[in-house]
Every structure is written in structure tokens, then in C-alpha cells.
Scaffold this motif. Structure first.
Motif, PDB file in Angstrom:
ATOM      1  N   PRO A 107       0.973  -1.103   0.071  1.00  0.00           N
ATOM      2  CA  PRO A 107       0.055   0.148   0.036  1.00  0.00           C
ATOM      3  C   PRO A 107       0.791   1.143  -0.066  1.00  0.00           C
ATOM      4  N   GLY A 108       0.159   2.258  -0.511  1.00  0.00           N
ATOM      5  CA  GLY A 108       1.033   3.503  -0.494  1.00  0.00           C
ATOM      6  C   GLY A 108       0.146   4.586  -1.172  1.00  0.00           C
ATOM      7  N   PHE A 109       0.831   5.666  -1.527  1.00  0.00           N
ATOM      8  CA  PHE A 109       0.055   6.825  -2.017  1.00  0.00           C
ATOM      9  C   PHE A 109       1.076   7.684  -2.928  1.00  0.00           C
ATOM     10  N   ILE A 110       0.546   8.417  -3.877  1.00  0.00           N
ATOM     11  CA  ILE A 110       1.364   9.193  -4.772  1.00  0.00           C
ATOM     12  C   ILE A 110       1.025  10.504  -4.687  1.00  0.00           C
ATOM     13  N   GLY A 126       4.940   7.904  -1.758  1.00  0.00           N
ATOM     14  CA  GLY A 126       4.874   7.645  -0.477  1.00  0.00           C
ATOM     15  C   GLY A 126       4.451   6.345  -0.022  1.00  0.00           C
ATOM     16  N   VAL A 127       4.807   6.222   1.261  1.00  0.00           N
ATOM     17  CA  VAL A 127       4.331   4.998   1.897  1.00  0.00           C
ATOM     18  C   VAL A 127       3.733   5.074   3.271  1.00  0.00           C
ATOM     19  N   GLY A 128       3.214   4.274   3.954  1.00  0.00           N
ATOM     20  CA  GLY A 128       2.665   4.676   5.280  1.00  0.00           C
ATOM     21  C   GLY A 128       1.325   5.480   5.165  1.00  0.00           C
ATOM     22  N   ALA A 129       1.137   5.817   6.159  1.00  0.00           N
ATOM     23  CA  ALA A 129      -0.428   6.783   6.322  1.00  0.00           C
ATOM     24  C   ALA A 129      -0.198   7.841   5.385  1.00  0.00           C
ATOM     25  N   PRO A 130      -1.278   8.351   4.557  1.00  0.00           N
ATOM     26  CA  PRO A 130      -1.246   9.583   3.862  1.00  0.00           C
ATOM     27  C   PRO A 130      -1.447  10.682   4.550  1.00  0.00           C
ATOM     28  N   ASP A 141       5.319  20.353   0.954  1.00  0.00           N
ATOM     29  CA  ASP A 141       6.469  21.227   1.430  1.00  0.00           C
ATOM     30  C   ASP A 141       7.824  20.525   1.606  1.00  0.00           C
ATOM     31  N   VAL A 142       9.047  20.803   1.877  1.00  0.00           N
ATOM     32  CA  VAL A 142      10.228  20.056   1.890  1.00  0.00           C
ATOM     33  C   VAL A 142      10.048  19.145   3.007  1.00  0.00           C
ATOM     34  N   PRO A 143       9.521  19.244   4.311  1.00  0.00           N
ATOM     35  CA  PRO A 143       9.495  18.004   5.225  1.00  0.00           C
ATOM     36  C   PRO A 143       8.676  17.031   4.829  1.00  0.00           C
ATOM     37  N   LEU A 144       7.447  17.148   3.867  1.00  0.00           N
ATOM     38  CA  LEU A 144       6.836  16.008   3.273  1.00  0.00           C
ATOM     39  C   LEU A 144       7.613  15.361   2.154  1.00  0.00           C
ATOM     40  N   LEU A 145       8.184  16.145   1.331  1.00  0.00           N
ATOM     41  CA  LEU A 145       9.153  15.875   0.101  1.00  0.00           C
ATOM     42  C   LEU A 145      10.258  14.863   0.794  1.00  0.00           C
ATOM     43  N   GLU A 170      11.518  25.716  -4.643  1.00  0.00           N
ATOM     44  CA  GLU A 170      11.879  25.238  -3.103  1.00  0.00           C
ATOM     45  C   GLU A 170      12.024  23.597  -3.182  1.00  0.00           C
ATOM     46  N   LEU A 171      11.436  22.905  -3.715  1.00  0.00           N
ATOM     47  CA  LEU A 171      11.709  21.514  -3.632  1.00  0.00           C
ATOM     48  C   LEU A 171      12.831  21.013  -4.492  1.00  0.00           C
ATOM     49  N   ARG A 172      13.081  21.657  -5.586  1.00  0.00           N
ATOM     50  CA  ARG A 172      14.225  21.432  -6.366  1.00  0.00           C
ATOM     51  C   ARG A 172      15.586  21.789  -5.717  1.00  0.00           C
ATOM     52  N   ALA A 173      15.546  22.808  -4.914  1.00  0.00           N
ATOM     53  CA  ALA A 173      16.751  23.169  -4.134  1.00  0.00           C
ATOM     54  C   ALA A 173      16.974  22.045  -3.266  1.00  0.00           C
TER      55      ALA A 173
END
Length: 287
Positions: A107-110, A126-130, A141-145, A170-173
């Protein structure tokens, strides 16, 4: 950066996942109707994912000729690392095709905004709980990335940063920084990488590309296409690049180029090729 969250499961049996592509089956069969970007190709309820912002060594490439690959040590290590991150163990293959894995799906999410020109869903995995309900719009945001497979693959040094227009700066950086950290630490493929080597990647023919040199996959693909369509040497390769598109911007200056030609040099008596810009400084326009 706002993306659509889609829940589902990652699929591998009977397929050929590699370090930056894997199959995904959404829980809601109509999930991709909610995505505003380019249409995603759905085949029997399953889509092919392309991991946003990364490119792993090719395990199979055949767009202009027979199926070829990059050095398989790192190509296979990347595929193994991705499947492990997604929760698969005991993965068995027949050639590049997965014949068994435990569990059969995970299981996962995208997080996605649509497909590339081949209909592959471009996504953060992503994996785990969405973090939000299925089908919702998520501000990434960066923490989620940092929780995604994409970030993990760069952190291990088993994939190259490869950015396209539309991926939030910001994510690219953050992705550029984690790739630079992996390179500085000598992780994964980086000690073997010769993409920007002053001496270049020595190319004596297709066998050099498939068995010897570790280079940016986009450069590998363009070299393979040149050999298939023009001839088995570096003669004329810059000219070939000039006609191949690959419109891009070079950061941080924001210099625009219509092809890779200005970034590629033939060196060492026309026996080697090198790029003069680091992969993380390039932002491509999706063709």
C-alpha cells in the motif's frame, strides 16, 4: 507546490520496475480523472509511475534500436533500493521481470499533477499513512518531500537529480542539496560517475555505454540514439544534439538553451565526452 494525492498499491509481479519507474494501482478506478495535468495512461486499472525529479541508470532502453542498458551494478542496485523502500522483500527476477515478491503488492500513495508525454504518471511516491484523504489537494513542502521515495533515492546516491520545468524551486533546491550531499559523501554511483569528469567518459562504442561508463541517463540515451541513427563514434555527436530538442535552463544564472549541445564537449582526442554543467543545475522543458 499543490499536487493531487492518490491512494493505492504498488505493483511489481510480471513487470520490469527499475530505479525510477514502478506500477501503481489506485484504490479509486476514477482517481486520475481528478488530475488536471496531462492525461495519465491507465491499463487494466494500473498506471506506470515515473518518479519526479530523479533519473536512475537504465535497465532497458530501446527507443531507437535494440534493447540496451547502462552498467547493471548501479541500475540493479537502484531498482532494489526503490522496491525495498516501497516495502517489498524477497524479490526474484527472470531477467528484468519480477517473478515473485513479498508481499505481492504494497500500500502507498502518490502525489501528482499529471503525466509525461508517454502517459506515465509523474509523481512523488509515499508509503505509510497518507497526510490527507484520497483525491485531496496537498501542499507539498520540504518536510513532506523528505518522506518520499524520490528524496530517498537521491540521498542514497543511486539516482541522478533530473529536473523539469514546473517542479517547485523550493523542492528542487532540496533535491539538489541532497544529491550534492550524497556526491560529497561518495555514496552509491557517485564515485564511479564521469558525467562531469575533466577527462570525460571514454566511449569506444556501444559496449562502453552498456558496460563501462556511469553517466547521466539522459546523456546515455542521447548517445545511444546517436549511435543507432548516425554511427558508432562520437563524430558529429554535438551536431546530433543540436537537432534533438532538450530545451532547458541552466541555473542559477537562468541561461536558456535549445539543446544539450552547448553543455557537451568531446575531449581527449575525440575519444571521450563530458558535460560542463552539473545535473542539478539543469531544468528541462518537458517535450
Amino acid at each position: 507546490m499543490t499536487l493531487t494525492l492518490i491512494q493505492g498499491s504498488y505493483q511489481v509481479l510480471g513487470l520490469q520496475p527499475d530505479g525510477d519507474t514502478v506500477a501503481f494501482k489506485p484504490t479509486d478506478p476514477k482517481a486520475f480523472d481528478k488530475v488536471d495535468g496531462c492525461p495519465v495512461k491507465v491499463d487494466k486499472g494500473t498506471v506506470r509511475l515515473r518518479l519526479e525529479a530523479i533519473d536512475a541508470l537504465e535497465t532497458h532502453y530501446s527507443r531507437t534500436g535494440p534493447n540496451v542498458h547502462q552498467p547493471l551494478e548501479f541500475a540493479h542496485r537502484a531498482a532494489e533500493e526503490l522496491l525495498s523502500f516501497l516495502g517489498f522483500t524477497g524479490v526474484r527476477h527472470n531477467g528484468e521481470t519480477v517473478t515473485d515478491a513479498s508481499p505481492k503488492e504494497t500500500p502507498g500513495f502518490i502525489l501528482t499533477k499529471g503525466a509525461d508525454k508517454f502517459g506515465r504518471c509523474v509523481a512523488l511516491l509515499g508509503v505509510g499513512a497518507p497526510p490527507s484523504p484520497d483525491g485531496s489537494q496537498v501542499n507539498v513542502d520540504v518536510p513532506l518531500l523528505r518522506t518520499t521515495a524520490n528524496h530517498h533515492m537521491l540521498a542514497t546516491g543511486l539516482a541522478y537529480p533530473t529536473f523539469y520545468k514546473g517542479f517547485f524551486p523550493e523542492l528542487r533546491a532540496e533535491m539538489a542539496a541532497v544529491a550534492q550531499q550524497a556526491r560529497a559523501a561518495g555514496l552509491g554511483l557517485w564515485p564511479s560517475d564521469v558525467t562531469n569528469s575533466p577527462d570525460g567518459a571514454v566511449i569506444t562504442g556501444m559496449s562502453s555505454l552498456t558496460g563501462d561508463v556511469v553517466i547521466l541517463p539522459k546523456l546515455f540515451r542521447r548517445l545511444v540514439d546517436h549511435f543507432n541513427l548516425v554511427g558508432p563514434s562520437l563524430n558529429g555527436f554535438p551536431t546530433f544534439l543540436a537537432g534533438g530538442g532538450d530545451e532547458l535552463v541552466i541555473e542559477p544564472a537562468g541561461t536558456q538553451e535549445l539543446s544539450l549541445k552547448p553543455l557537451v564537449e568531446i575531449v581527449n582526442g575525440d575519444t571521450a565526452v563530458r558535460m560542463i554543467a552539473a545535473p542539478e543545475d539543469l531544468v528541462f522543458t518537458e517535450g
